[in-house]
Design an enzyme around this catalytic site. Structure first.
Site, PDB file in Angstrom:
ATOM      1  N   LYS A 139       7.969  -1.252  -6.328  1.00 58.72           N
ATOM      2  CA  LYS A 139       6.656  -1.924  -6.333  1.00 58.72           C
ATOM      3  C   LYS A 139       5.781  -1.401  -7.477  1.00 58.72           C
ATOM      4  CE  LYS A 139       6.947  -4.930  -3.165  1.00 58.72           C
ATOM      5  NZ  LYS A 139       6.777  -6.331  -3.536  1.00 58.72           N
TER       6      LYS A 139
ATOM      7  N   TYR B  70      11.438   1.851  -2.193  1.00 55.38           N
ATOM      8  CA  TYR B  70      10.694   0.578  -2.185  1.00 55.38           C
ATOM      9  C   TYR B  70       9.405   0.728  -2.999  1.00 55.38           C
ATOM     10  CZ  TYR B  70       8.093  -3.364  -0.137  1.00 55.38           C
ATOM     11  OH  TYR B  70       7.359  -4.510   0.064  1.00 55.38           O
TER      12      TYR B  70
ATOM     13  N   HIS C 110       8.285  -4.532  11.140  1.00 54.38           N
ATOM     14  CA  HIS C 110       7.150  -3.615  11.074  1.00 54.38           C
ATOM     15  C   HIS C 110       6.613  -3.400  12.488  1.00 54.38           C
ATOM     16  CE1 HIS C 110       7.255  -5.001   6.836  1.00 54.38           C
ATOM     17  NE2 HIS C 110       7.002  -3.728   6.631  1.00 54.38           N
TER      18      HIS C 110
ATOM     19  N   SER D  21       0.820  -1.222   0.000  1.00 51.24           N
ATOM     20  CA  SER D  21       0.000   0.000   0.000  1.00 51.24           C
ATOM     21  C   SER D  21       0.853   1.272   0.000  1.00 51.24           C
ATOM     22  CB  SER D  21      -0.951   0.002   1.195  1.00 51.24           C
ATOM     23  OG  SER D  21      -0.213  -0.040   2.398  1.00 51.24           O
TER      24      SER D  21
HETATM   25  O1  GFB Z   1       5.134  -0.766  10.399  1.00 51.96           O
HETATM   26  P1  GFB Z   1       6.002   0.391  10.076  1.00 51.96           P
HETATM   27  O2  GFB Z   1       7.458   0.222  10.272  1.00 51.96           O
HETATM   28  O3  GFB Z   1       5.767   0.812   8.606  1.00 51.96           O
HETATM   29  O4  GFB Z   1       5.562   1.627  11.008  1.00 51.96           O
HETATM   30  P2  GFB Z   1       4.962   1.888   7.712  1.00 51.96           P
HETATM   31  C1  GFB Z   1       4.227   2.034  11.145  1.00 51.96           C
HETATM   32  C2  GFB Z   1       4.122   3.138  12.174  1.00 51.96           C
HETATM   33  O5  GFB Z   1       4.397   2.587  13.480  1.00 51.96           O
HETATM   34  C3  GFB Z   1       5.097   4.305  12.007  1.00 51.96           C
HETATM   35  C4  GFB Z   1       5.315   3.402  14.169  1.00 51.96           C
HETATM   36  O6  GFB Z   1       4.430   5.508  12.331  1.00 51.96           O
HETATM   37  C5  GFB Z   1       6.179   3.992  13.052  1.00 51.96           C
HETATM   38  O7  GFB Z   1       6.865   5.151  13.499  1.00 51.96           O
HETATM   39  N1  GFB Z   1       6.047   2.605  15.160  1.00 51.96           N
HETATM   40  C6  GFB Z   1       5.948   2.753  16.506  1.00 51.96           C
HETATM   41  C7  GFB Z   1       6.950   1.629  14.931  1.00 51.96           C
HETATM   42  N2  GFB Z   1       6.781   1.932  17.141  1.00 51.96           N
HETATM   43  C8  GFB Z   1       7.412   1.193  16.188  1.00 51.96           C
HETATM   44  C9  GFB Z   1       8.386   0.161  16.250  1.00 51.96           C
HETATM   45  O8  GFB Z   1       8.858  -0.246  17.298  1.00 51.96           O
HETATM   46  N3  GFB Z   1       8.768  -0.367  15.034  1.00 51.96           N
HETATM   47  C10 GFB Z   1       8.276   0.080  13.853  1.00 51.96           C
HETATM   48  N4  GFB Z   1       8.689  -0.507  12.724  1.00 51.96           N
HETATM   49  N5  GFB Z   1       7.363   1.080  13.772  1.00 51.96           N
HETATM   50  C11 GFB Z   1       6.260   0.529   5.956  1.00 51.96           C
HETATM   51  C12 GFB Z   1       7.036   0.922   4.749  1.00 51.96           C
HETATM   52  O9  GFB Z   1       5.706   1.718   6.370  1.00 51.96           O
HETATM   53  O10 GFB Z   1       5.188  -0.349   5.731  1.00 51.96           O
HETATM   54  C13 GFB Z   1       7.185  -0.156   3.772  1.00 51.96           C
HETATM   55  O11 GFB Z   1       8.260   1.478   5.174  1.00 51.96           O
HETATM   56  C14 GFB Z   1       5.962  -1.026   3.593  1.00 51.96           C
HETATM   57  O12 GFB Z   1       7.536   0.406   2.537  1.00 51.96           O
HETATM   58  C15 GFB Z   1       5.374  -1.420   4.908  1.00 51.96           C
HETATM   59  O13 GFB Z   1       5.003  -0.380   2.803  1.00 51.96           O
HETATM   60  C16 GFB Z   1       4.075  -2.198   4.786  1.00 51.96           C
HETATM   61  O14 GFB Z   1       3.533   1.513   7.605  1.00 51.96           O
HETATM   62  O15 GFB Z   1       5.214   3.299   8.148  1.00 51.96           O
END
Ligand code: GFB
Length: 323
Positions: free
Chosen positions: A141, A137, A180, A109
Site C-alpha cells: 500500500k 500488505y 475483518h 490505515s
Molecule cells: O478487522 P481485523 O481483522 O483487522 O481485526 P486489523 C481487528 C481486531 O479485531 C483485532 C479482533 O484485534 C482482532 O484480533 N477480532 C476479534 C477479530 N474477533 C475477531 C474476528 O472474529 N475476526 C477478526 N478478523 N478480528 C487489518 C489488517 O487489521 O485491517 C489489514 O490486517 C487492513 O492490513 C485491515 O489494514 C483494514 O484492523 O487488525
C-alpha cells in the site's frame, strides 16, 4: 468528472468498488467501465494495457486488491504483497500511458507505524516500524502511494491517494478465516443465535481500538476527492472516533443477539493497539461522514439477512470454534 465521463472502477465487485459503482449509478453515470477477474487479471500488465487501449477510461478508481482481516494477512503474506504490488503498478502505469485524466488510489490505515502517535496524521508515514501482522500488505500500500506521487512528479499525472480506516457495509466478506472484525462479529452472533447457543468467541483481548467507516461514506469521500482534490501525498478518510473491540462486540451483540455471552480467545493476535486517523485534512476540505456506527451495524446486519444465500460465508462457526 460528470455523468458522461468514462469511469473505470477497478475492483467493482469488492466492498469498496461495489459501493462506488452503486453511488455512480445512482448519480446517473452512463459510461461506467468494469472488468471482472475472469475477464481481466489486473496483475498482468499486458492484459491491463490491452484493456486500457480498448476502453480508454478518463477517470479511474483503483480500489481493487487482495484484502482480508488480521488472520488472512498473517497467514497469506505472499499473496497480500504480490497481488497488491502488481495490481497497483499495472493500473497506475496504464493510466499514465493512456492519458487518464485522474486516478484515485485507495490505501489503508495499516500503512502507519504500529506505534504512531494517535490520532495518526498523514505525515506519520514511514516514521517507524509497521505492525507485523500486516506489514507485507502495508508495504504494498505504501508502494501504491509512492507510485502515484512518482507519476505525478515525473509526468504531471493527476493521481491522488486516499487512506481509509477500517471499512464495513454491504458486500462485505463474512467468511470467518478471511473477514475483518465487524462482519465476523455479525456472523458469529448470528450463527450462535441460529444454533441456539449463547457463547460467541472474540479473538484477542478485546482491548485494541479501531475506527470504523461505513463503505457508503467512503464512496462519498472518494467521489468528493475525485472532484475536488488534486494534491500529491495522501489524505486520511475516517470518522475521527474509535472504540475497543470489546465495545464493538457489545454493539453488535445488542443488534444481533442480546442474550449472547462474549468469550475472549487470547491465543489469537490483537494486532495494532490503536489506529485512529487524524481526519483534519479532509475535514478542512469540507467532508464529514454521515452514517453512525450503530446505524451502520443495523443496516449491515439487515443486508446480511437479505443476502444470506449469496454472501461470502464459508463454513459456519460452531460451538467452541476458535477460528
Ligand atoms: O478487522 P481485523 O481483522 O483487522 O481485526 P486489523 C481487528 C481486531 O479485531 C483485532 C479482533 O484485534 C482482532 O484480533 N477480532 C476479534 C477479530 N474477533 C475477531 C474476528 O472474529 N475476526 C477478526 N478478523 N478480528 C487489518 C489488517 O487489521 O485491517 C489489514 O490486517 C487492513 O492490513 C485491515 O489494514 C483494514 O484492523 O487488525
Amino acid at each position: 468528472m460528470n455523468r458522461l465521463s468514462r469511469v473505470f472502477v477497478a475492483g467493482h465487485r469488492g466492498l469498496v468498488g461495489s459501493a462506488i459503482t452503486r453511488r455512480l449509478h445512482g448519480e446517473g453515470f452512463e459510461n461506467l467501465l468494469m472488468a471482472g477477474r475472469e475477464q481481466l487479471d489486473l496483475r498482468d500488465q499486458a492484459a491491463v494495457t490491452y484493456w486500457f487501449r480498448a476502453n480508454r477510461p478518463e477517470y479511474v478508481f483503483l480500489v481493487a486488491g487482495t484484502v482480508g482481516g488480521i488472520l488472512a494477512n498473517s497467514t497469506r503474506p505472499a499473496e497480500f504483497i504480490y497481488d497488491n504490488m502488481l495490481i497497483h503498478a499495472t493500473v497506475v502505469h496504464a493510466a499514465h500511458v493512456f492519458g487518464v485524466t485522474k486516478l484515485l488510489y485507495l490505501g489503508s490505515s495499516c500503512i502507519y507505524p504500529r506505534e504512531a502517535s494517535q490520532p495518526m496524521r498523514e505525515d506519520a508515514l514511514l516514521t517507524g516500524a509497521l505492525e507485523p501482522t500486516n506489514a507485507p500488505y502495508a508495504v504494498a500500500k505504501i508502494a501504491g502511494i509512492t507510485l502515484c506521487d512518482a507519476y505525478r512528479k515525473q509526468y504531471g499525472s493527476d493521481f491522488i491517494s486516499a487512506m481509509p480506516t477500517n471499512l464495513y457495509g454491504p458486500n462485505d466478506n463474512f467468511e470467518l478465516t478471511s473477514s475483518h472484525v465487524l462482519p465476523a462479529l455479525i456472523r458469529k452472533c448470528h450463527d450462535a443465535r441460529t444454533a441456539g447457543r449463547r457463547d460467541v468467541t472474540i479473538w484477542g483481548s478485546g482491548s485494541p481500538k479501531r475506527e470504523f467507516l461505513h463503505v457508503d461514506d467512503l464512496a462519498d469521500a472518494c467521489i468528493f476527492l475525485m472532484r475536488r482534490y488534486s494534491v500529491g501525498g495522501h489524505v486520511n478518510v475516517g470518522t475521527g472516533e474509535d472504540l475497543t473491540i470489546r465495545e464493538l462486540a457489545e454493539m453488535v451483540r445488542a443488534e444481533v443477539y442480546p442474550e449472547a455471552e462474549l468469550l475472549f480467545d487470547a491465543s489469537k493476535p490483537d494486532g495494532a493497539p490503536r489506529k485512529l486517523l487524524d481526519i483534519g485534512r479532509l475535514r478542512d476540505l469540507g467532508w464529514h461522514h454521515r452514517i453512525s456506527l450503530r446505524e451502520g451495524i443495523a443496516s449491515t446486519y439487515q443486508w446480511f439477512l437479505d443476502h444470506h444465500h449469496e454472501a461470502r460465508l464459508g463454513p459456519s462457526s460452531s460451538p467452541g470454534d476458535k477460528s
